[in-house]
Design a protein around this motif. Structure first.
Motif, PDB file in Angstrom:
ATOM      1  N   ALA A  33     -48.324  85.280   7.902  1.00 20.83           N
ATOM      2  CA  ALA A  33     -48.253  84.093   7.044  1.00 20.83           C
ATOM      3  C   ALA A  33     -47.172  83.376   6.942  1.00 20.83           C
ATOM      4  O   ALA A  33     -45.865  83.928   7.033  1.00 20.83           O
ATOM      5  CB  ALA A  33     -49.032  84.330   5.652  1.00 20.83           C
ATOM      6  N   PRO A  34     -47.137  82.187   6.728  1.00 22.55           N
ATOM      7  CA  PRO A  34     -45.679  81.393   6.560  1.00 22.55           C
ATOM      8  C   PRO A  34     -45.211  81.601   5.101  1.00 22.55           C
ATOM      9  O   PRO A  34     -46.003  81.898   4.050  1.00 22.55           O
ATOM     10  CB  PRO A  34     -45.928  80.111   6.911  1.00 22.55           C
ATOM     11  CG  PRO A  34     -47.541  79.829   6.252  1.00 22.55           C
ATOM     12  CD  PRO A  34     -48.012  81.195   6.806  1.00 22.55           C
ATOM     13  N   GLU A  35     -43.839  81.426   4.964  1.00 24.32           N
ATOM     14  CA  GLU A  35     -43.289  81.603   3.555  1.00 24.32           C
ATOM     15  C   GLU A  35     -43.782  80.622   2.747  1.00 24.32           C
ATOM     16  O   GLU A  35     -44.147  79.419   3.082  1.00 24.32           O
ATOM     17  CB  GLU A  35     -41.867  81.568   3.803  1.00 24.32           C
ATOM     18  CG  GLU A  35     -41.013  82.624   4.289  1.00 24.32           C
ATOM     19  CD  GLU A  35     -41.237  84.024   3.451  1.00 24.32           C
ATOM     20  OE1 GLU A  35     -41.442  83.924   2.074  1.00 24.32           O
ATOM     21  OE2 GLU A  35     -40.696  84.935   3.987  1.00 24.32           O
ATOM     22  N   ILE A  36     -43.755  80.792   1.412  1.00 26.21           N
ATOM     23  CA  ILE A  36     -44.369  79.888   0.627  1.00 26.21           C
ATOM     24  C   ILE A  36     -43.152  79.856  -0.557  1.00 26.21           C
ATOM     25  O   ILE A  36     -42.731  80.743  -1.215  1.00 26.21           O
ATOM     26  CB  ILE A  36     -45.650  80.050  -0.288  1.00 26.21           C
ATOM     27  CG1 ILE A  36     -46.820  80.123   0.953  1.00 26.21           C
ATOM     28  CG2 ILE A  36     -46.021  79.121  -1.404  1.00 26.21           C
ATOM     29  CD1 ILE A  36     -47.942  80.643   0.431  1.00 26.21           C
ATOM     30  N   PRO A  37     -42.622  78.696  -0.930  1.00 25.56           N
ATOM     31  CA  PRO A  37     -41.752  78.378  -1.999  1.00 25.56           C
ATOM     32  C   PRO A  37     -41.693  79.163  -3.323  1.00 25.56           C
ATOM     33  O   PRO A  37     -40.908  79.873  -3.975  1.00 25.56           O
ATOM     34  CB  PRO A  37     -41.391  76.749  -2.187  1.00 25.56           C
ATOM     35  CG  PRO A  37     -41.863  76.260  -0.984  1.00 25.56           C
ATOM     36  CD  PRO A  37     -43.035  77.136  -0.563  1.00 25.56           C
ATOM     37  N   ALA A  38     -43.117  79.249  -3.636  1.00 29.38           N
ATOM     38  CA  ALA A  38     -43.363  79.786  -4.775  1.00 29.38           C
ATOM     39  C   ALA A  38     -43.172  81.234  -4.971  1.00 29.38           C
ATOM     40  O   ALA A  38     -42.907  81.969  -6.142  1.00 29.38           O
ATOM     41  CB  ALA A  38     -44.903  79.545  -5.393  1.00 29.38           C
ATOM     42  N   TYR A  39     -43.144  81.953  -3.672  1.00 27.72           N
ATOM     43  CA  TYR A  39     -42.950  83.513  -3.627  1.00 27.72           C
ATOM     44  C   TYR A  39     -41.362  83.514  -3.666  1.00 27.72           C
ATOM     45  O   TYR A  39     -40.741  84.918  -3.469  1.00 27.72           O
ATOM     46  CB  TYR A  39     -43.550  83.923  -2.261  1.00 27.72           C
ATOM     47  CG  TYR A  39     -44.963  83.707  -2.314  1.00 27.72           C
ATOM     48  CD1 TYR A  39     -45.887  83.418  -3.404  1.00 27.72           C
ATOM     49  CD2 TYR A  39     -45.821  83.769  -0.838  1.00 27.72           C
ATOM     50  CE1 TYR A  39     -47.185  83.316  -3.431  1.00 27.72           C
ATOM     51  CE2 TYR A  39     -46.948  83.600  -0.904  1.00 27.72           C
ATOM     52  CZ  TYR A  39     -47.794  83.469  -2.098  1.00 27.72           C
ATOM     53  OH  TYR A  39     -48.989  83.127  -2.027  1.00 27.72           O
ATOM     54  N   LEU A  40     -40.334  82.818  -3.661  1.00 23.58           N
ATOM     55  CA  LEU A  40     -39.185  82.862  -3.549  1.00 23.58           C
ATOM     56  C   LEU A  40     -38.567  84.159  -4.610  1.00 23.58           C
ATOM     57  O   LEU A  40     -38.759  84.184  -5.699  1.00 23.58           O
ATOM     58  CB  LEU A  40     -38.236  81.716  -3.947  1.00 23.58           C
ATOM     59  CG  LEU A  40     -36.723  81.678  -3.935  1.00 23.58           C
ATOM     60  CD1 LEU A  40     -36.039  82.195  -2.438  1.00 23.58           C
ATOM     61  CD2 LEU A  40     -36.175  80.483  -4.521  1.00 23.58           C
ATOM     62  N   GLY A  41     -38.186  85.092  -3.737  1.00 25.16           N
ATOM     63  CA  GLY A  41     -37.295  86.225  -4.648  1.00 25.16           C
ATOM     64  C   GLY A  41     -38.408  87.156  -5.228  1.00 25.16           C
ATOM     65  O   GLY A  41     -37.964  88.125  -6.085  1.00 25.16           O
ATOM     66  N   GLN A  42     -39.594  87.170  -4.943  1.00 22.77           N
ATOM     67  CA  GLN A  42     -40.590  88.025  -5.582  1.00 22.77           C
ATOM     68  C   GLN A  42     -40.601  89.579  -5.217  1.00 22.77           C
ATOM     69  O   GLN A  42     -41.047  90.203  -6.064  1.00 22.77           O
ATOM     70  CB  GLN A  42     -42.015  87.300  -5.505  1.00 22.77           C
ATOM     71  CG  GLN A  42     -42.235  86.068  -6.212  1.00 22.77           C
ATOM     72  CD  GLN A  42     -43.476  85.753  -6.543  1.00 22.77           C
ATOM     73  OE1 GLN A  42     -44.556  86.496  -6.508  1.00 22.77           O
ATOM     74  NE2 GLN A  42     -43.807  84.596  -7.268  1.00 22.77           N
ATOM     75  N   VAL A  43     -40.111  89.948  -4.097  1.00 26.03           N
ATOM     76  CA  VAL A  43     -40.231  91.096  -3.608  1.00 26.03           C
ATOM     77  C   VAL A  43     -39.084  91.951  -3.315  1.00 26.03           C
ATOM     78  O   VAL A  43     -37.901  91.330  -2.749  1.00 26.03           O
ATOM     79  CB  VAL A  43     -40.967  91.095  -2.220  1.00 26.03           C
ATOM     80  CG1 VAL A  43     -41.115  92.475  -1.541  1.00 26.03           C
ATOM     81  CG2 VAL A  43     -42.350  90.390  -2.397  1.00 26.03           C
TER      82      VAL A  43
END
Length: 379
Positions: A33-43
């Motif tokens: 899947a492509p990156e999503i801005p909302a997932y920034l730095g979540q992991v």
């Protein structure tokens, strides 16, 4: 005697069908899947190591290609002496997310891997909502992390583990490894099929995404601290607490090169597949009966029944075991996509049903012994 064998086998065959048939409609493999801005730095990614220099390089190269959903990559090293630490140190200038940590001395009541994982998540940034554990022998593909996050958030999973695509090289491992893998499929069904109870949950800690809040409530890896199959132990304990866990097909987003050759596959993987640290004793030996009945014995029983005096019982024995043998060979077509690295040695894959009796013997032998050495440590 033939009647007794039939009476022993028939319940196991019914159980096998109940486990395999739902796999016909199992979910499709997880796609990149492509990156999503909302997932920034979540992991925060945590990689435990102990003398992994030969395998870690490919893993680090793949992890560093993951996008901005990865806040940090923590390599938790247990005082490696083979150049692992130097390898990580050399990679750090290329990626500021990469950090090299050393876990404290191993307590007497802990196994090394859960201890390193526990130390890693406790040192991770509290701003990371998710912890992704990866083993050094994995090769994450592009789009793995956002694919996991998207699935976990949309389906409200608290913990997800993935089955990988295996990279094999030598004829011995092409022959034995599928037989060992089949012991898991026969016992727990196809990847992606929901387990009937927490005790039947399957997991693969080589790639495990878990909510930080779940680890906090579980007090980290405490519940799996003395388990040599800590991944399954942890996930089953998490499931018992009512959290939603999933074991899904990750063959499109995760590759793994686990062991080198027949001997290492037999010795290292074979001694952990019984899952005794995560399994009640009655279930452990029930699984042994089941595997002998439907995987280990059918080919031998088929040959024997062919020479027996023809009667109703012996004919039933013959046709039952012929069906089991044909089912086993047919399963090779079902699992073929989970293998990579096809080469001139790969023809032994099609002979792997001949290794079934040895795979089952390995599981039984492992069930009666506890490892004294594991991943370079003595216990």
């Amino acid at each position: 005697m033939g009647l007794i064998i039939l009476l022993v086998q028939l319940p196991a065959v019914a159980l096998l069908l109940a486990r395999l048939l739902p796999g016909i409609q199992r979910p499709t493999p997880l796609a990149p899947a492509p990156e999503i801005p909302a997932y920034l730095g979540q992991v925060s990614v945590v990689i435990p190591t102990l003398n992994e220099v030969q395998r870690l390089s490919a893993c680090l190269a793949a992890v560093q290609k993951q996008g901005y959903s990865v806040r940090e990559v923590l390599v938790v090293d247990s005082q490696s002496q083979d150049g692992t630490r130097e390898l990580v140190a050399a990679q750090q200038p290329r990626d500021p997310r990469l950090r090299l940590l050393s876990d404290p001395p191993l307590p007497s009541d802990w196994v090394g891997r859960p201890w390193a994982l526990d130390w890693g998540w406790r040192q991770s940034s509290p701003r990371s909502v998710w912890i992704l554990n990866l083993d050094a022998d994995t090769r994450p593909q592009m789009g793995l992390v956002p694919a996991l996050l998207q699935l976990a958030i949309q389906k409200n999973y608290d913990l997800i583990t993935l089955s990988p695509q295996f990279i094999l090289k030598y004829p011995g491992e092409w022959w034995l490894q599928p037989a060992l893998l089949m012991t898991l499929i026969y016992r727990f069904g196809a990847t992606g099929v929901s387990a009937s109870s927490p005790e039947r949950v399957m997991a693969n800690g080589q790639c495990c995404l878990v909510r930080r809040s779940v680890l906090e409530k579980m007090q980290g890896y405490e519940t799996a601290k003395n388990s040599f199959c800590d991944d399954v132990t942890l996930v089953r304990n998490v499931a018992k607490q009512g959290y939603k866990v999933g074991f899904l097909d990750g063959s499109r987003v995760l590759q793994v090169r686990m062991y080198e050759g027949l001997g290492e596959t037999w010795r290292e993987w074979g001694r952990s597949l019984d899952l005794k640290d995560a399994t009640p004793i009655a279930q452990l030996w029930g699984d042994a009966w089941f595997l002998v009945s439907v995987q280990g014995a059918p080919l031998l029983l088929l040959v024997i029944s062919f020479f027996l005096t023809p009667n109703l019982v012996n004919q039933g024995l013959f046709w039952l075991n012929l069906s089991l043998v044909l089912t086993r060979w047919g399963m090779l077509f079902a699992i073929r996509p989970v293998y990579s690295g096809w080469n001139r040695n790969s023809w032994t894959f099609w002979l792997s049903p001949l290794a079934d009796i040895f795979a089952v013997i390995r599981i039984v032998l492992s069930s009666v012994t506890r490892p004294k050495q594991w991943r370079g440590r003595n216990y």
